[in-house]
Structures are given as structure tokens and as C-alpha cells.
Design a protein around this motif. Structure first.
Motif, PDB file in Angstrom:
ATOM      1  N   ILE A 127       0.862  -1.197   0.000  1.00 53.30           N
ATOM      2  CA  ILE A 127       0.000   0.000   0.000  1.00 53.30           C
ATOM      3  C   ILE A 127       0.894   1.242   0.000  1.00 53.30           C
ATOM      4  CG2 ILE A 127      -1.873  -1.139   1.223  1.00 53.30           C
ATOM      5  CD1 ILE A 127      -0.948   0.273   3.785  1.00 53.30           C
ATOM      6  N   PRO A 128       0.406   2.322  -0.607  1.00 54.14           N
ATOM      7  CA  PRO A 128       1.216   3.554  -0.615  1.00 54.14           C
ATOM      8  C   PRO A 128       1.369   4.099   0.813  1.00 54.14           C
ATOM      9  CG  PRO A 128      -0.519   3.651  -2.258  1.00 54.14           C
ATOM     10  CD  PRO A 128      -0.814   2.472  -1.405  1.00 54.14           C
ATOM     11  N   LEU A 129       2.503   4.708   1.046  1.00 53.32           N
ATOM     12  CA  LEU A 129       2.754   5.311   2.351  1.00 53.32           C
ATOM     13  C   LEU A 129       1.730   6.410   2.667  1.00 53.32           C
ATOM     14  CD1 LEU A 129       4.510   5.605   4.874  1.00 53.32           C
ATOM     15  CD2 LEU A 129       6.017   7.141   3.573  1.00 53.32           C
ATOM     16  N   GLY A 130       1.243   7.073   1.646  1.00 50.25           N
ATOM     17  CA  GLY A 130       0.244   8.125   1.844  1.00 50.25           C
ATOM     18  C   GLY A 130      -1.050   7.611   2.439  1.00 50.25           C
ATOM     19  N   ASP A 131      -1.430   6.343   2.093  1.00 47.71           N
ATOM     20  CA  ASP A 131      -2.651   5.770   2.669  1.00 47.71           C
ATOM     21  C   ASP A 131      -2.514   5.607   4.182  1.00 47.71           C
ATOM     22  OD1 ASP A 131      -3.719   5.744   0.226  1.00 47.71           O
ATOM     23  OD2 ASP A 131      -3.747   3.569  -0.065  1.00 47.71           O
ATOM     24  N   LEU A 132      -1.325   5.151   4.608  1.00 47.26           N
ATOM     25  CA  LEU A 132      -1.092   4.999   6.041  1.00 47.26           C
ATOM     26  C   LEU A 132      -1.223   6.350   6.766  1.00 47.26           C
ATOM     27  CD1 LEU A 132      -0.174   3.349   8.526  1.00 47.26           C
ATOM     28  CD2 LEU A 132       2.185   3.852   7.858  1.00 47.26           C
ATOM     29  N   ILE A 133      -0.687   7.358   6.150  1.00 40.91           N
ATOM     30  CA  ILE A 133      -0.745   8.690   6.775  1.00 40.91           C
ATOM     31  C   ILE A 133      -2.181   9.188   6.870  1.00 40.91           C
ATOM     32  CG2 ILE A 133      -0.087  11.126   6.452  1.00 40.91           C
ATOM     33  CD1 ILE A 133       2.546  10.108   5.256  1.00 40.91           C
ATOM     34  N   GLN A 134      -2.963   8.967   5.805  1.00 42.96           N
ATOM     35  CA  GLN A 134      -4.358   9.417   5.830  1.00 42.96           C
ATOM     36  C   GLN A 134      -5.183   8.622   6.845  1.00 42.96           C
ATOM     37  OE1 GLN A 134      -5.979   9.372   1.870  1.00 42.96           O
ATOM     38  NE2 GLN A 134      -5.159  11.414   1.409  1.00 42.96           N
ATOM     39  N   ARG A 135      -4.933   7.300   6.935  1.00 43.86           N
ATOM     40  CA  ARG A 135      -5.680   6.478   7.887  1.00 43.86           C
ATOM     41  C   ARG A 135      -5.387   6.910   9.331  1.00 43.86           C
ATOM     42  NH1 ARG A 135      -4.501   0.515   5.218  1.00 43.86           N
ATOM     43  NH2 ARG A 135      -5.677   0.865   3.269  1.00 43.86           N
ATOM     44  N   GLN A 136      -4.130   7.243   9.591  1.00 38.62           N
ATOM     45  CA  GLN A 136      -3.759   7.663  10.948  1.00 38.62           C
ATOM     46  C   GLN A 136      -4.161   9.118  11.234  1.00 38.62           C
ATOM     47  OE1 GLN A 136      -2.602   5.653  13.227  1.00 38.62           O
ATOM     48  NE2 GLN A 136      -2.541   3.913  11.801  1.00 38.62           N
ATOM     49  N   GLN A 137      -4.569   9.863  10.205  1.00 41.81           N
ATOM     50  CA  GLN A 137      -5.004  11.269  10.339  1.00 41.81           C
ATOM     51  C   GLN A 137      -3.922  12.129  10.994  1.00 41.81           C
ATOM     52  OE1 GLN A 137      -8.779  11.269  12.392  1.00 41.81           O
ATOM     53  NE2 GLN A 137      -9.884  10.422  10.628  1.00 41.81           N
ATOM     54  N   TYR A 138      -2.695  11.951  10.492  1.00 43.10           N
ATOM     55  CA  TYR A 138      -1.609  12.774  10.991  1.00 43.10           C
ATOM     56  C   TYR A 138      -1.774  14.215  10.499  1.00 43.10           C
ATOM     57  CZ  TYR A 138       0.800   8.420  12.163  1.00 43.10           C
ATOM     58  OH  TYR A 138       1.132   7.207  12.691  1.00 43.10           O
ATOM     59  N   ASN A 139      -1.302  15.161  11.323  1.00 42.96           N
ATOM     60  CA  ASN A 139      -1.280  16.546  10.850  1.00 42.96           C
ATOM     61  C   ASN A 139      -0.087  16.746   9.938  1.00 42.96           C
ATOM     62  OD1 ASN A 139       0.994  16.821  12.503  1.00 42.96           O
ATOM     63  ND2 ASN A 139      -0.221  17.599  14.219  1.00 42.96           N
ATOM     64  N   TYR A 140       0.069  17.950   9.473  1.00 41.66           N
ATOM     65  CA  TYR A 140       1.102  18.215   8.469  1.00 41.66           C
ATOM     66  C   TYR A 140       2.504  17.918   9.001  1.00 41.66           C
ATOM     67  CZ  TYR A 140       4.141  20.933   5.386  1.00 41.66           C
ATOM     68  OH  TYR A 140       5.141  21.329   4.545  1.00 41.66           O
ATOM     69  N   LYS A 167       9.807  11.054   6.557  1.00 46.06           N
ATOM     70  CA  LYS A 167      11.254  11.110   6.716  1.00 46.06           C
ATOM     71  C   LYS A 167      11.790   9.814   7.329  1.00 46.06           C
ATOM     72  CE  LYS A 167      14.825  14.105   8.659  1.00 46.06           C
ATOM     73  NZ  LYS A 167      15.109  15.326   9.435  1.00 46.06           N
ATOM     74  N   ARG A 168      11.086   9.255   8.315  1.00 46.62           N
ATOM     75  CA  ARG A 168      11.539   8.022   8.970  1.00 46.62           C
ATOM     76  C   ARG A 168      11.493   6.828   8.011  1.00 46.62           C
ATOM     77  NH1 ARG A 168       8.654   8.251  14.978  1.00 46.62           N
ATOM     78  NH2 ARG A 168       9.853  10.056  15.785  1.00 46.62           N
ATOM     79  N   PHE A 169      10.421   6.755   7.214  1.00 46.93           N
ATOM     80  CA  PHE A 169      10.308   5.631   6.270  1.00 46.93           C
ATOM     81  C   PHE A 169      11.364   5.729   5.186  1.00 46.93           C
ATOM     82  CE2 PHE A 169       6.284   4.708   8.242  1.00 46.93           C
ATOM     83  CZ  PHE A 169       6.119   3.352   8.052  1.00 46.93           C
ATOM     84  N   LYS A 170      11.717   6.948   4.785  1.00 46.20           N
ATOM     85  CA  LYS A 170      12.776   7.092   3.778  1.00 46.20           C
ATOM     86  C   LYS A 170      14.110   6.619   4.326  1.00 46.20           C
ATOM     87  CE  LYS A 170      10.853  10.908   1.068  1.00 46.20           C
ATOM     88  NZ  LYS A 170      11.039  12.325   0.633  1.00 46.20           N
ATOM     89  N   LYS A 171      14.395   6.953   5.589  1.00 47.31           N
ATOM     90  CA  LYS A 171      15.639   6.494   6.202  1.00 47.31           C
ATOM     91  C   LYS A 171      15.659   4.969   6.311  1.00 47.31           C
ATOM     92  CE  LYS A 171      16.773  10.577   8.977  1.00 47.31           C
ATOM     93  NZ  LYS A 171      16.996  11.095  10.352  1.00 47.31           N
ATOM     94  N   ALA A 172      14.513   4.375   6.688  1.00 44.74           N
ATOM     95  CA  ALA A 172      14.445   2.916   6.792  1.00 44.74           C
ATOM     96  C   ALA A 172      14.662   2.258   5.428  1.00 44.74           C
ATOM     97  CB  ALA A 172      13.092   2.501   7.382  1.00 44.74           C
ATOM     98  N   TYR A 173      14.130   2.845   4.384  1.00 39.13           N
ATOM     99  CA  TYR A 173      14.305   2.311   3.031  1.00 39.13           C
ATOM    100  C   TYR A 173      15.770   2.352   2.624  1.00 39.13           C
ATOM    101  CZ  TYR A 173      14.173   2.065  -2.064  1.00 39.13           C
ATOM    102  OH  TYR A 173      14.411   1.738  -3.381  1.00 39.13           O
ATOM    103  N   LYS A 174      16.438   3.477   2.958  1.00 39.89           N
ATOM    104  CA  LYS A 174      17.843   3.606   2.599  1.00 39.89           C
ATOM    105  C   LYS A 174      18.704   2.617   3.366  1.00 39.89           C
ATOM    106  CE  LYS A 174      17.644   8.481   1.251  1.00 39.89           C
ATOM    107  NZ  LYS A 174      18.123   9.858   1.542  1.00 39.89           N
ATOM    108  N   ARG A 175      18.275   2.246   4.579  1.00 41.99           N
ATOM    109  CA  ARG A 175      19.022   1.251   5.356  1.00 41.99           C
ATOM    110  C   ARG A 175      18.809  -0.176   4.813  1.00 41.99           C
ATOM    111  NH1 ARG A 175      17.024   4.280   9.867  1.00 41.99           N
ATOM    112  NH2 ARG A 175      15.506   2.616  10.231  1.00 41.99           N
ATOM    113  N   GLY A 176      17.877  -0.324   3.854  1.00 40.81           N
ATOM    114  CA  GLY A 176      17.640  -1.649   3.257  1.00 40.81           C
ATOM    115  C   GLY A 176      16.497  -2.397   3.882  1.00 40.81           C
TER     116      GLY A 176
END
Length: 229
Positions: free
Chosen positions: A175-188, A196-205
């Protein structure tokens, strides 16, 4: 026959004050002679006439002299009062003139204060308008930037959903990362932090995250508390 007597003696003889006698001498109404710096009153003495005249006539003459002396004293008093009144009149005129000058000076100072007040008020209003305009422009720029960022996130989510629907080549659940953000109703701010955290995790492999066509996807079968916390 004439006789010289002191002013004090003449005053005592006629029931007058010494000041009145000297005043008469100075006005010339009383005959006198100055000897060695002192005044002496000239009086006429006629022994025979004084002896022959009755006592009543002598008393009347004395009363007349006293009346004349009182009149002279009153005249002197009136003259002194007239001089005092004249001095007071002049003083009043001077006070009126001084009052006019003070009033004129105060009016000029009031006019200057009014002018200074209007100038300061104009400067204050100008500075206030400039400051208010700058704050308004800054607020508009911030709001515009936030709106632009929100539109960009919504656009990315929309594209992610579209690409997900068209992707039928894989059997894995992503699922797209954006769906997770919308489901959790995070603010901006929170949404930016999560991305930012998911990008760092992706870069770590991290195998739970993949990137496709510039979009980040997360696996449906895994948990991400370690990344979110």
C-alpha cells in the motif's frame, strides 16, 4: 515789628505739627528765613495792638489759623492719594500689557504642541501601516506554503492510488505510504516526520518498504511500530 522763631515753636503756638509747618515753608505760604542751614518762621509782633485787642478776637484768629492748617494738611493728604492712584493706574497698565504678552506666548506654544502632535501621529500611523502590511504579507506567504504542501501530499496520494489500481503484475500486498498517513489522520508536521523516517528505513535496506516510480510503498503483512515510535 518782626520776630524769628523756630518752626517747632511756631507749631506749638498754633497747634500744628512740625511737618505741616515745614510744608508751609516749602510751599511759600508761611514766611521764613534760612540761617545757617536752618529755617526760622517770621512772625509780626505788635504789642500795642495785641494788648488793645480783646481776648475773644485773639481766640477767633487762632481758630482760623487752625482751620487753614487743617485744610492744608487735607490737601497734602489728597495730593499724596492722587499720586498713589496714578502709580497704581500705571502698574495696572503694565500688568495688562504683561498679561497680553504671556497670553500670546502661551498661544504660540500651544500651536507648536498641536503641530508636533499631528506630525508624531502621522509618523506613527505610517509606521503602523508598514508593519501591519509586512505581517499580513508574511502570514499570507506561510499560509500559501502550507496549502501548497498539503496539495502536493494529496496529489502524491492520488497518484499512488491510481498506480496501485493499475498494478496487477504482483501478488504481494503493498500500500502507498500516503494511505497509512491518511488512515492515521496525521497533521502536516507529523506526516512530514513519518515520511522522513520511512525514507531512512528504506535507505538502510528495510525489506518492508519499496520504492516504485518515485513512490514509497509499505507491505500489508508487516508492522511498523519500530519506525513510527
Amino acid at each position: 515789628m518782626q520776630q524769628l522763631i523756630k518752626p517747632s515753636e511756631y507749631a506749638q503756638m498754633h497747634g500744628l505739627s512740625r511737618q505741616s509747618v515745614y510744608a508751609k515753608i516749602k510751599r511759600g505760604t508761611l514766611p521764613a528765613r534760612k540761617i545757617d542751614g536752618r529755617y526760622y518762621v517770621i512772625v509780626a509782633t505788635d504789642i500795642e495792638s495785641e494788648t488793645d485787642e480783646p481776648e475773644e478776637k485773639t481766640v477767633n484768629d487762632k481758630e482760623k489759623i487752625e482751620h487753614v492748617s487743617l485744610i492744608d494738611e487735607y490737601r497734602e493728604i489728597i495730593k499724596a492719594k492722587d499720586e498713589t492712584i496714578e502709580v497704581l493706574k500705571n502698574s495696572i497698565e503694565d500688568l495688562k500689557e504683561a498679561n497680553k504678552q504671556i497670553t500670546k506666548t502661551l498661544q504660540e506654544e500651544i500651536a507648536l504642541l498641536k503641530q508636533a502632535f499631528h506630525e508624531m501621529r502621522a509618523i506613527y500611523l505610517t509606521n503602523y501601516q508598514i508593519t501591519h502590511q509586512t505581517e499580513t504579507e508574511t502570514t499570507i506567504d506561510i499560509e500559501t506554503e502550507e496549502e501548497s504542501t498539503e496539495k502536493s501530499i494529496k496529489k502524491d496520494n492520488s497518484e499512488i492510488k491510481t498506480e496501485t489500481k493499475n498494478d496487477h503484475d504482483t501478488e504481494d500486498c503493498w500500500i502507498p505510504l500516503g494511505d497509512l498517513i491518511q488512515r492515521q489522520q496525521y497533521n502536516y508536521n507529523k506526516a512530514k516526520q513519518v515520511v522522513k523516517r520511512f525514507k531512512k528505513a528504506y535507505k538502510r535496506g528495510d525489506k518492508r518498504i519499496k520504492k516504485q516510480n518515485g513512490i514509497y510503498f509499505i507491505s500489508c503483512y508487516d508492522f511498523y511500530e519500530d519506525i513510527l515510535e
